[in-house]
Design a protein around this motif. Structure first.
Motif, short mmCIF file in Angstrom:
data_model
loop_
_atom_site.label_atom_id
_atom_site.label_comp_id
_atom_site.label_asym_id
_atom_site.label_seq_id
_atom_site.Cartn_x
_atom_site.Cartn_y
_atom_site.Cartn_z
N PHE A 6 0.83 -1.20 0.00
CA PHE A 6 0.00 0.00 0.00
C PHE A 6 0.86 1.25 0.00
O PHE A 6 2.04 1.22 0.32
CB PHE A 6 -0.95 0.02 1.21
CG PHE A 6 -0.26 0.38 2.50
CD1 PHE A 6 -0.27 1.70 2.95
CD2 PHE A 6 0.39 -0.58 3.26
CE1 PHE A 6 0.37 2.04 4.14
CE2 PHE A 6 1.02 -0.25 4.44
CZ PHE A 6 1.02 1.06 4.88
N ASP A 7 0.22 2.34 -0.36
CA ASP A 7 0.82 3.66 -0.28
C ASP A 7 -0.30 4.65 -0.05
O ASP A 7 -1.47 4.35 -0.27
CB ASP A 7 1.57 4.00 -1.59
CG ASP A 7 2.50 5.20 -1.45
OD1 ASP A 7 2.78 5.65 -0.32
OD2 ASP A 7 2.95 5.71 -2.50
N VAL A 8 0.05 5.84 0.42
CA VAL A 8 -0.94 6.89 0.66
C VAL A 8 -0.66 8.04 -0.30
O VAL A 8 0.47 8.52 -0.39
CB VAL A 8 -0.87 7.41 2.12
CG1 VAL A 8 -1.89 8.51 2.34
CG2 VAL A 8 -1.07 6.28 3.10
N HIS A 10 -1.69 11.83 -0.85
CA HIS A 10 -2.30 12.91 -0.08
C HIS A 10 -3.14 13.78 -1.00
O HIS A 10 -2.70 14.13 -2.10
CB HIS A 10 -1.22 13.70 0.65
CG HIS A 10 -0.49 12.84 1.62
ND1 HIS A 10 -1.02 12.47 2.84
CD2 HIS A 10 0.70 12.20 1.54
CE1 HIS A 10 -0.18 11.66 3.47
NE2 HIS A 10 0.87 11.48 2.69
N GLY A 15 -6.05 11.61 3.05
CA GLY A 15 -5.17 10.63 2.45
C GLY A 15 -5.96 9.52 1.79
O GLY A 15 -6.94 9.01 2.35
N LEU A 16 -5.57 9.15 0.58
CA LEU A 16 -6.20 8.07 -0.16
C LEU A 16 -5.23 6.90 -0.16
O LEU A 16 -4.11 7.00 -0.69
CB LEU A 16 -6.50 8.53 -1.59
CG LEU A 16 -7.36 7.63 -2.45
CD1 LEU A 16 -8.78 7.53 -1.89
CD2 LEU A 16 -7.41 8.16 -3.88
N ILE A 17 -5.62 5.81 0.49
CA ILE A 17 -4.76 4.62 0.55
C ILE A 17 -4.99 3.78 -0.70
O ILE A 17 -6.12 3.40 -1.02
CB ILE A 17 -5.03 3.80 1.82
CG1 ILE A 17 -4.65 4.62 3.04
CG2 ILE A 17 -4.28 2.47 1.77
CD1 ILE A 17 -4.65 3.88 4.34
N PHE A 30 -10.24 6.24 1.43
CA PHE A 30 -9.68 7.25 2.32
C PHE A 30 -9.19 6.62 3.62
O PHE A 30 -9.74 5.64 4.10
CB PHE A 30 -10.72 8.34 2.58
CG PHE A 30 -11.00 9.14 1.34
CD1 PHE A 30 -10.12 10.13 0.92
CD2 PHE A 30 -12.11 8.85 0.55
CE1 PHE A 30 -10.35 10.83 -0.24
CE2 PHE A 30 -12.34 9.55 -0.61
CZ PHE A 30 -11.46 10.55 -1.02
N GLU A 31 -8.12 7.19 4.16
CA GLU A 31 -7.46 6.66 5.36
C GLU A 31 -8.44 6.41 6.51
O GLU A 31 -8.30 5.43 7.23
CB GLU A 31 -6.39 7.63 5.85
CG GLU A 31 -5.11 7.57 5.07
CD GLU A 31 -4.08 8.53 5.63
OE1 GLU A 31 -3.00 8.05 6.02
OE2 GLU A 31 -4.36 9.75 5.67
N ARG A 37 -12.06 -0.78 4.75
CA ARG A 37 -10.93 -1.37 4.00
C ARG A 37 -10.65 -2.79 4.49
O ARG A 37 -10.54 -3.73 3.71
CB ARG A 37 -9.70 -0.48 4.15
CG ARG A 37 -8.48 -0.95 3.41
CD ARG A 37 -7.33 0.05 3.44
NE ARG A 37 -7.10 0.71 4.72
CZ ARG A 37 -7.56 1.92 5.06
NH1 ARG A 37 -8.30 2.61 4.22
NH2 ARG A 37 -7.30 2.44 6.24
N GLU A 52 4.11 -1.19 3.29
CA GLU A 52 4.15 0.04 2.49
C GLU A 52 5.15 -0.09 1.34
O GLU A 52 6.21 -0.70 1.49
CB GLU A 52 4.53 1.21 3.39
CG GLU A 52 4.28 2.55 2.75
CD GLU A 52 4.32 3.68 3.75
OE1 GLU A 52 4.14 4.82 3.31
OE2 GLU A 52 4.53 3.44 4.95
#
Length: 177
Positions: A6-8, A10, A15-17, A30-31, A37, A52
């Motif tokens: 995963f990554d975020v 911004h 934050g959109l994961i 969204f985080e 999720r 990550e």
């Protein structure tokens, strides 16, 4: 056990994961939707673990362009990454149809149901819309109530309103609801 990464990214609305299985993008949310999720990933994969990893630059750049005002920047995201939302045949039909709603426009749940050949199935389409695993990319935020009212969005109605204003799909009278 399935291994995911995963990554975020911004954004102005949080934050959109982005979650990947190998090189395929399987989830974007969204985080603050951690429970949603986890539920969706567990339903799809059973036991999983993730770590990550950096999202490829081309994908990050598309999101940056989208949130900076190029509302069509995500329309061709599949040039840069395989989108793999999973789901049943009917779910995939709904999610595919969502991607055909032009940027800057909205459609009712009933209209979407009719578009995929299931007239009268607005509630079922609404439920599937709410299970969309690729938020923003598969633009479920473009679906509104038959009356024109903003209804349901897993990211929250304020985000839905923001996205529709951003895409210039809302008039000021609806934006104030």
């Amino acid at each position: 056990m399935t291994h995911l990464t995963f990554d975020v990214v911004h954004t102005p609305i949080g934050g959109l994961i982005l979650v990947y299985e190998g090189d395929a993008l399987v989830h974007a949310d969204f985080e603050d939707n951690a429970t949603r999720r986890k539920t969706q990933l567990t339903k799809r994969y059973g036991e999983y673990a993730y770590e990550e990893r950096a999202t490829p630059h081309a994908i990050v750049e598309r999101f940056q362009r989208y949130f900076e005002g190029d509302a069509k920047a995500l329309d061709e995201l599949e040039r840069d990454v395989v989108l793999s939302p999973g789901g049943s045949d009917v779910q995939r039909r709904v999610w595919t149809a969502l991607r055909t709603i032009p940027t800057g426009t909205t459609m009712s749940y009933g209209g979407l149901a009719t578009r995929i050949g299931l007239p009268g199935a607005a509630r079922a389409v609404g439920a599937i819309n709410g299970q969309n695993p690729l938020s923003v990319i598969v633009p479920c935020h473009r679906v509104i109530g038959a009356s024109g009212a903003l209804t349901g969005y897993a990211g929250g109605l304020e985000r839905k309103r923001w996205l529709l204003i951003h895409e210039r799909a809302l008039g000021t009278e609806v934006a104030r609801q």
